[in-house]
Design an enzyme around this catalytic site. Structure first.
Site, PDB file in Angstrom:
ATOM      1  N   PHE A 120      -3.842   4.309  -5.992  1.00  0.00           N
ATOM      2  CA  PHE A 120      -3.463   3.317  -7.003  1.00  0.00           C
ATOM      3  C   PHE A 120      -4.275   2.027  -6.897  1.00  0.00           C
ATOM      4  O   PHE A 120      -4.916   1.596  -7.857  1.00  0.00           O
ATOM      5  CB  PHE A 120      -1.970   3.015  -6.853  1.00  0.00           C
ATOM      6  CG  PHE A 120      -1.453   1.970  -7.785  1.00  0.00           C
ATOM      7  CD1 PHE A 120      -1.111   2.296  -9.078  1.00  0.00           C
ATOM      8  CD2 PHE A 120      -1.315   0.660  -7.369  1.00  0.00           C
ATOM      9  CE1 PHE A 120      -0.623   1.336  -9.929  1.00  0.00           C
ATOM     10  CE2 PHE A 120      -0.827  -0.301  -8.226  1.00  0.00           C
ATOM     11  CZ  PHE A 120      -0.483   0.045  -9.511  1.00  0.00           C
ATOM     12  N   GLY A 137       0.815  -1.205   0.000  1.00  0.00           N
ATOM     13  CA  GLY A 137       0.000   0.000   0.000  1.00  0.00           C
ATOM     14  C   GLY A 137       0.849   1.254   0.000  1.00  0.00           C
ATOM     15  O   GLY A 137       1.938   1.266  -0.535  1.00  0.00           O
ATOM     16  N   LEU A 138       0.331   2.287   0.628  1.00  0.00           N
ATOM     17  CA  LEU A 138       0.988   3.584   0.689  1.00  0.00           C
ATOM     18  C   LEU A 138       1.334   4.103  -0.699  1.00  0.00           C
ATOM     19  O   LEU A 138       2.451   4.547  -0.937  1.00  0.00           O
ATOM     20  CB  LEU A 138       2.255   3.535   1.554  1.00  0.00           C
ATOM     21  CG  LEU A 138       2.038   3.377   3.057  1.00  0.00           C
ATOM     22  CD1 LEU A 138       3.369   3.341   3.778  1.00  0.00           C
ATOM     23  CD2 LEU A 138       1.188   4.518   3.586  1.00  0.00           C
ATOM     24  N   CYS A 139       0.382   3.978  -1.619  1.00  0.00           N
ATOM     25  CA  CYS A 139       0.646   4.565  -2.923  1.00  0.00           C
ATOM     26  C   CYS A 139      -0.586   5.304  -3.429  1.00  0.00           C
ATOM     27  O   CYS A 139      -0.964   5.178  -4.568  1.00  0.00           O
ATOM     28  CB  CYS A 139       1.139   3.519  -3.909  1.00  0.00           C
ATOM     29  SG  CYS A 139       0.274   1.965  -3.816  1.00  0.00           S
ATOM     30  N   GLY A 140      -1.188   6.062  -2.538  1.00  0.00           N
ATOM     31  CA  GLY A 140      -2.301   6.905  -2.946  1.00  0.00           C
ATOM     32  C   GLY A 140      -3.492   6.088  -3.395  1.00  0.00           C
ATOM     33  O   GLY A 140      -3.792   5.044  -2.835  1.00  0.00           O
TER      34      GLY A 140
END
Lengths: 134, 296
Positions: free
Chosen positions: B94, B89-92
């Protein structure tokens, strides 16, 4: 440019080669065939084997191609291969390992029918042969 | 008002968060460069393959006799959706956008009385869809992009799909993935893989850039198609993985850049409050001392 033909060898990973040559001999699924400028448009499948590039009646480069298809028009020959590598870049140790692995995989397969080798084994054998011939 | 100690702790914690996000941003940026390069190098192959298949298909005299991968198996009951997401995760937005689209598609298809099956590529997709549609998920693939995308993994997925298709497990296969536009933007793509969509404008194209080029086939047209279609599927799958991988790093870079900036803003605010509080404390101490001295 009249008697020369453009050759593109493309793999999924990159454009391996894009050059102008006199003639190219492609290992077709039903036998090798040479391509000169002005060849009739053709689509042919390619068996694992060596593709020879001729400039001035001499082989200047040899490329091992595997699992592909060739599209030929009068001025261009495009080879789409799943794998393509210059013969001089092949690592002999890697080939032997691959061949061993393919043979072991086939021997371990209970569904295997004699006389019908797996694609992987055929490719590995062709690679070995190409290396030996070069 | 918050006391000084709390504020100090808060400031330290925001500072270390900022360090993490900015490190993640750097990592994503360097991975992005590599992923973008391989996505761009993979394009010529995919484009030529697509063109060749289109040409072949538009020259095909009779679509009914074509291989099943092209013409379908005549039914439209079971849909297979391949959702390509990231493992992490941690990709907006996406992963979220892919999951949302998959959800909408499932609801829509179920509304029309179809059966839906799911193949999740990437752990986040499974996590997102598992709660509502765990019985529809036939398989999940993880860790494909850990060390760059390999063509062999795309080929394995494609072979798996073809096997399932030939076993009659599904009739139509669609892939959802993020296409890489630039480091800061991705575009969601929904593409039908099986049966191969016959391009509507194929006829026009063939006329303009390829006048009368009737190809010789060796061996026969059917055999070439039989060989080419699975190959094309692998290639399209490979392209989707490459594009998705590049998009993931781009999205993560942007998200982490924003997070770093927000942490900075927050730090400024907190430092301001901290200083005000500190001054207020000093002032009130001074007043206490002075009034104490006056009282004597």
């Amino acid at each position: 440019m009249d008697d020369k033909i453009e050759l593109d060898i493309v793999t999924p990973v990159k454009l391996l080669l894009s050059t102008v040559v006199d003639m190219v001999v492609v290992p077709g699924g039903e036998g090798d065939f040479g391509v000169l400028a002005g060849h009739a448009p053709m689509i042919a499948n390619v068996r694992p084997g060596t593709l020879d590039i001729y400039t001035a009646d001499k082989i200047t480069d040899q490329v091992f191609v595997e699992g592909g298809i060739a599209e030929i028009t009068a001025e261009r020959c495009t080879v789409l291969a799943e794998m393509a590598v210059l013969i001089k870049d092949i690592d002999p140790v890697m080939v032997d390992q691959r061949l061993e692995k393919a043979e072991a995989a086939q021997a371990a397969d209970p569904d295997h029918v004699d006389g019908k080798d797996t694609d992987e084994l055929i490719a590995a054998r062709a690679m070995k042969a190409a290396l030996k011939a070069a | 008002m918050a006391n000084l100690k709390d504020l100090r702790l808060r400031i330290t914690s925001v500072k270390s968060t900022r360090k993490i996000t900015s490190a993640m941003k750097m990592v994503a940026a360097s991975k992005l460069r590599r992923a973008q390069a391989s996505a761009e190098q993979g394009r010529p192959y995919a484009e030529r393959m697509q063109r060749m298949v289109s040409e072949l298909v538009s020259n095909l005299p009779d679509i009914e006799s074509a291989p099943k991968l092209l013409s379908g198996d005549g039914k439209d009951d079971v849909h297979m959706i391949v959702a390509v997401t990231a493992d992490r995760g941690l990709c907006g937005g996406f992963n979220g956008s892919i999951i949302r689209e998959a959800r909408n598609m499932i609801i829509d298809l179920k509304g029309h009385g179809k059966t839906v099956k799911l193949l999740c590529v990437g752990r986040k997709g499974r996590d997102g869809l598992n709660r509502d549609y765990s019985d529809a998920i036939v398989d999940t693939l993880e860790g494909l992009t850990k060390t760059g995308v390999e063509f062999s993994s795309a080929r394995d997925i494609a072979h798996d799909l073809i096997e399932r298709f030939e076993a009659g497990e599904f009739d139509v296969c669609t892939i959802i993935f993020n296409r890489f536009k630039s480091a800061i933007s991705q575009e969601m793509m929904v593409q039908q893989l099986i049966p191969f969509p016959v391009p509507d404008d194929a006829g026009d194209d063939a006329e303009t850039d390829n006048q009368g080029a009737m190809y010789l086939m060796e061996p026969s047209e059917e055999e070439i198609l039989e060989d080419l279609l699975p190959r094309n599927l692998s290639v399209q799958m490979f392209r989707a993985l490459l594009e998705s991988n590049a998009s993931e790093h781009g999205a993560r870079m942007t998200a982490m850049d924003n997070a770093t900036r927000n942490a900075g803003d927050m730090l400024d605010d907190l430092t301001m409050t901290y200083n005000r509080t500190r001054q207020a404390v000093i002032t009130s101490e001074l007043i206490e001392i002075i009034s104490g001295a006056e009282a004597l």
